[in-house]
Design an enzyme around this catalytic site. Structure first.
Site, PDB file in Angstrom:
ATOM      1  N   TYR A  71       0.937  -1.163  -0.003  1.00 24.50           N
ATOM      2  CA  TYR A  71       0.025  -0.088  -0.074  1.00 24.50           C
ATOM      3  C   TYR A  71       1.134   1.314  -0.449  1.00 24.50           C
ATOM      4  CZ  TYR A  71      -4.730  -1.762   0.898  1.00 24.50           C
ATOM      5  OH  TYR A  71      -5.495  -2.632   0.629  1.00 24.50           O
ATOM      6  N   ASP A 116      -2.986 -18.406   0.389  1.00 27.59           N
ATOM      7  CA  ASP A 116      -4.296 -18.498  -0.255  1.00 27.59           C
ATOM      8  C   ASP A 116      -4.979 -19.731   0.805  1.00 27.59           C
ATOM      9  OD1 ASP A 116      -1.148 -19.576  -0.040  1.00 27.59           O
ATOM     10  OD2 ASP A 116      -1.886 -20.813  -1.619  1.00 27.59           O
ATOM     11  N   ASP A 171     -12.398  -9.411   4.349  1.00 26.59           N
ATOM     12  CA  ASP A 171     -13.918  -8.754   3.674  1.00 26.59           C
ATOM     13  C   ASP A 171     -13.971 -10.467   4.453  1.00 26.59           C
ATOM     14  OD1 ASP A 171     -13.599  -5.817   3.002  1.00 26.59           O
ATOM     15  OD2 ASP A 171     -14.603  -6.144   0.693  1.00 26.59           O
ATOM     16  N   ASP A 195      -6.359  -6.877   4.075  1.00 23.98           N
ATOM     17  CA  ASP A 195      -7.822  -6.638   3.004  1.00 23.98           C
ATOM     18  C   ASP A 195      -8.587  -7.103   2.755  1.00 23.98           C
ATOM     19  OD1 ASP A 195      -9.015  -4.355   2.099  1.00 23.98           O
ATOM     20  OD2 ASP A 195      -7.370  -4.827   0.174  1.00 23.98           O
ATOM     21  N   LYS A 229       3.282 -15.243   2.875  1.00 23.41           N
ATOM     22  CA  LYS A 229       3.306 -15.846   1.422  1.00 23.41           C
ATOM     23  C   LYS A 229       4.432 -16.267   1.499  1.00 23.41           C
ATOM     24  CE  LYS A 229       1.777 -18.149  -2.133  1.00 23.41           C
ATOM     25  NZ  LYS A 229       1.014 -19.291  -2.822  1.00 23.41           N
TER      26      LYS A 229
HETATM   27  C1  IPM Z   1     -10.657  -1.499   3.385  1.00 24.54           C
HETATM   28  C2  IPM Z   1     -10.549  -0.211   2.348  1.00 24.54           C
HETATM   29  C3  IPM Z   1     -10.041   0.783   2.016  1.00 24.54           C
HETATM   30  C4  IPM Z   1      -8.166  -0.286   2.152  1.00 24.54           C
HETATM   31  C5  IPM Z   1      -9.953   1.228   0.778  1.00 24.54           C
HETATM   32  C6  IPM Z   1     -11.407   1.898   1.443  1.00 24.54           C
HETATM   33  C7  IPM Z   1      -8.646   2.059   1.021  1.00 24.54           C
HETATM   34  O1  IPM Z   1     -10.641  -1.590   1.311  1.00 24.54           O
HETATM   35  O2  IPM Z   1     -10.542  -0.497   4.735  1.00 24.54           O
HETATM   36  O3  IPM Z   1     -10.046  -2.201   3.900  1.00 24.54           O
HETATM   37  O4  IPM Z   1      -7.981  -1.107   0.890  1.00 24.54           O
HETATM   38  O5  IPM Z   1      -8.121  -1.001   2.936  1.00 24.54           O
HETATM   39 MG    MG Z   2     -10.985  -3.631   2.322  1.00 21.82          MG
END
Ligand code: IPM
Ligand code: MG
Length: 354
Positions: free
Chosen positions: A138, A221, A249, A245, A189
């Site tokens: 990042y 993975d 999710d 990240d 990884k």
């Molecule tokens: C998160 C989001 C952010 C990230 C984006 C909005 C930059 O996906 O907080 O997980 O990638 O960290």
């Molecule tokens: Mg995210």
């Protein structure tokens, strides 16, 4: 208790409004809460020409904690990258050194049917993902665009972690595991990436300082696969920025809805930014459809981590549980046939339960 309130874009304003009503109740009950509101993301760009206006950063800096809604929207998609709403979030994380991102995935029993997995696989799910937030691909340099020898365009980024960055996030992982089920899974990884080989070395070397925590390592993975195969094998996961990240999710869906999950991003002293892990959902913005519970639960985390008031955090979480138990549902967590309420009414229910 100085709190910077940054609603952001899309559904941000609606969900933060309900979380602020929770703060208002606590204030009436005697907590010394002071809030200051400022724009971030697209709203920052509209107000001051930048996703993280100086005035907003100043307010966030001088606060003890930051409550954030969400950023982003189609209106801003064509802006150059430095001006895009996401840069507001990335910028504030970096500027405030919020390196430790705590993303719990907890399944409320009432919502077992909303998970995309079978209830028997997710029942009792309670895991914590600790994601490093200010390093990795990042922020690694160099990055950018160039033309290669063949005259073709190339894009490149740098995955990079220093030993001290790994050590400080791993320490948060070990400490968190110590307070929970004493199991820590470090995700990397290391079969491919040099960054990960160093990551694994550093984390392994720390294990001796935490003899009460069972440390294991897993490739990312495999971790992605194990999260849907048997998510209850995990207690605490610690991982880098990009892997975290993606995995967070994925984990959010196990818990029924991304609309339920709060997060905390902490610096070394416990100052924190608290936000739901979902985005700004422009498609449903302004229609009283969004679920404010992830934002309200983010306020609970704020009291737990920044203000060291576990009693207040428990009270908010208990109110949310009571609301769910009484059958109040926004659209994202409603089973077929269940009555659905809007953002505001969900806030009403939580305020009443408080
Ligand atoms: C998160 C989001 C952010 C990230 C984006 C909005 C930059 O996906 O907080 O997980 O990638 O960290
Ligand atoms: Mg995210």
């Amino acid at each position: 208790m100085k709190i910077a309130v940054l609603p952001g874009d899309g559904i941000g304003a609606e969900i933060v409004r309900e979380a602020v009503r929770v703060l208002d109740v606590l204030k009436k009950d005697g907590l010394p809460i002071e809030t200051a509101t400022a724009p971030i993301g697209g709203a920052g760009y509209d107000a001051a020409g930048h996703p993280l206006p100086d005035a907003t950063l100043e307010i966030a800096r001088s606060a003890d904690a930051v409550l954030l809604g969400a950023v982003g929207g189609p209106k801003y998609d064509t802006l150059p990258r430095p001006l895009r709403p996401e840069q507001g979030i990335l910028g504030i994380r970096k500027a405030l050194s919020l390196f430790a991102n705590l993303r719990p995935a907890l399944l409320y029993p009432e919502l077992a049917a909303s998970s995309s997995l079978k209830p028997e696989v997710v029942a009792g799910l309670d895991l914590m993902i600790i994601r490093e937030l200010t390093g990795d691909i990042y922020f690694g340099q160099p990055r950018g665009r160039r033309t290669n020898a063949a005259g073709e365009a190339e894009g490149f980024d740098t995955m990079l972690y220093s030993e001290s960055e790994i050590r400080r996030i791993a320490a948060v992982g070990f400490e968190t595991a110590r307070k929970r089920g004493r199991r820590l899974t470090s995700v990397d990884k290391a079969n491919v990436l040099d960054t990960s080989i160093l990551w694994r070395e550093v984390v392994s070397a720390m294990a001796a300082d935490y003899p009460d925590v069972a440390l294991s390592h897993m490739y990312v993975d495999n971790a992605a696969m194990q999260l849907v195969r048997n998510p209850r094998q995990f207690d605490v996961i610690v991982t880098g920025n990009i892997f975290g990240d993606i995995l967070s999710d994925e984990a959010s869906m196990l818990a029924g809805s991304i609309g339920m999950l709060p997060s905390a991003s902490l610096d070394a002293k416990g100052k924190g930014l608290y936000e739901p892990i979902h985005g700004s959902a422009p498609d449903i913005a302004g229609q009283d459809l969004a679920n404010p519970l992830a934002t309200i639960l983010s306020v609970a985390m704020m009291f737990r981590y920044t203000f060291a008031r576990a009693d207040v955090a428990d009270r908010i979480e208990k109110a949310v549980r009571a609301v769910l138990a009484s059958g109040v549902r926004t659209g994202d967590i409603a089973a077929p046939g269940e009555r659905v309420v809007g953002t505001r009414a969900m806030g009403d229910a939580v305020v009443a339960a408080l």
